[in-house]
Write an enzyme that holds these catalytic residues in place. Structure first.
Site, PDB file in Angstrom:
ATOM      1  N   ARG A  63      37.406  38.518  43.247  1.00 21.76           N
ATOM      2  CA  ARG A  63      36.762  37.545  42.381  1.00 21.76           C
ATOM      3  C   ARG A  63      37.513  36.222  42.382  1.00 21.76           C
ATOM      4  NH1 ARG A  63      35.786  38.709  36.012  1.00 21.76           N
ATOM      5  NH2 ARG A  63      38.061  38.672  36.041  1.00 21.76           N
ATOM      6  N   THR A 110      35.523  30.369  39.651  1.00 20.45           N
ATOM      7  CA  THR A 110      34.055  30.445  39.571  1.00 20.45           C
ATOM      8  C   THR A 110      33.579  31.808  39.068  1.00 20.45           C
ATOM      9  OG1 THR A 110      33.792  31.267  41.844  1.00 20.45           O
ATOM     10  CG2 THR A 110      33.893  28.880  41.530  1.00 20.45           C
ATOM     11  N   ASP A 123      42.264  45.877  33.585  1.00 17.70           N
ATOM     12  CA  ASP A 123      41.948  45.747  35.006  1.00 17.70           C
ATOM     13  C   ASP A 123      42.002  47.137  35.641  1.00 17.70           C
ATOM     14  OD1 ASP A 123      42.507  45.458  37.941  1.00 17.70           O
ATOM     15  OD2 ASP A 123      42.313  43.335  37.452  1.00 17.70           O
ATOM     16  N   ASP A 180      44.327  47.579  38.755  1.00 17.19           N
ATOM     17  CA  ASP A 180      45.747  47.612  38.404  1.00 17.19           C
ATOM     18  C   ASP A 180      46.134  48.931  37.753  1.00 17.19           C
ATOM     19  OD1 ASP A 180      46.337  45.108  39.401  1.00 17.19           O
ATOM     20  OD2 ASP A 180      45.973  44.081  37.501  1.00 17.19           O
TER      21      ASP A 180
END
Length: 207
Positions: free
Chosen positions: A102, A106, A198, A201
Site C-alpha cells: 500500500r 495515496t 497490522d 507484522d
C-alpha cells in the site's frame, strides 16, 4: 454477490484472542490458521460436486467429489497466514500469488508480484487477505485474477469495514465476500478500528 459475516462461537473466541495486543506471533498465527479452517465450511457450502461410484469394504456405492479445481490466491504477505488453514482441509488446492503493498500517501495498492496457476479459468478461486480495509488491495487482486481468466471467485478475510465492502460491491459485484467480523470504522491512517493491528507484522513478528 453476497456478503456473509460468519459468527460462529469458535471463530469469535479465536478472533478475540487475536485482537489482544499481548498475543504472541505464534498464537496469532495458530488462531488465524484455525479460523481459516472453520471458515472453509461456509465458503465451500455451494461448491459443485460430482457423483462417483466407489467401493467400500462392504459393497459398491455412490459418493461425491468436488468437481472444480480449487485455487487459493493469498495477497502477499498477510494473506499467506490464512492459506495454510484453508489448504489443510482442501489439500488438493493450488496456490497462486499476488504481491501488493500500500502506498502510504495515496493508500492505493502497488503490484510487485503475480504468479498464476494452470487452468484458473476452470477453477473455484478464493482470494485471501486477513484485512478488508479500504478495499483497494482486495479489488486489485481480484482484477488480476480476472485478467488470468478466473470467473468463479470468492473473497475471504478475517476483519472488514463497510468502506472496503462497499468498494468490492462496486468494483466486483460478481464476487462473494466472507468475513469473521465487520468492524465499525477506518482511522485516518487507513487502519481498521478496533481491528487487530497490522496483520502481516503480527503474523511474521516484524514489529
Amino acid at each position: 454477490m453476497s456478503f456473509t459475516v460468519i459468527k460462529h462461537p469458535l471463530i469469535l473466541d479465536k478472533l478475540t484472542r487475536m485482537r489482544r495486543k499481548e498475543t504472541s506471533s505464534k498464537d496469532f498465527r495458530e488462531n488465524l490458521n484455525e479460523i481459516g479452517q472453520l471458515m472453509v465450511y461456509e465458503i465451500f457450502r455451494d461448491v459443485p460436486l460430482s457423483e462417483i461410484e466407489i467401493e467400500t469394504p462392504v459393497q459398491k456405492t455412490l459418493g461425491y467429489t468436488i468437481t472444480k479445481p480449487v485455487v487459493l490466491i493469498p495477497i502477499i504477505r498477510a494473506g499467506l497466514g490464512m492459506t495454510e488453514g484453508i489448504q489443510t482441509l482442501v489439500p488438493t488446492s493450488r496456490i497462486a500469488h499476488v504481491g501488493l503493498y500500500r502506498n502510504e500517501e495515496t493508500l492505493e495498492p502497488v503490484q510487485y508480484y503475480a504468479k498464476p496457476t494452470q487452468d484458473i479459468d476452470k477453477s473455484f478461486v478464493i482470494v485471501v487477505d486477513p484485512m478488508l480495509a479500504t478495499g483497494g488491495s482486495a479489488s486489485k487482486a481480484i482484477s488480476i485474477a480476472k485478467e488470468w481468466g478466473a470467473k468463479n471467485i470468492k473473497f475471504v478475510c478475517l476483519v472488514s469495514v463497510q468502506e472496503g465492502v462497499d468498494r468490492l460491491l462496486k468494483d466486483h459485484p460478481d464476487v462473494d465476500i466472507y468475513t469473521a467480523s465487520l468492524d465499525p470504522i477506518l482511522n485516518e491512517d487507513g487502519y481498521i478500528v478496533p481491528g487487530l493491528g497490522d496483520a502481516g507484522d503480527r503474523i511474521f513478528g516484524t514489529k
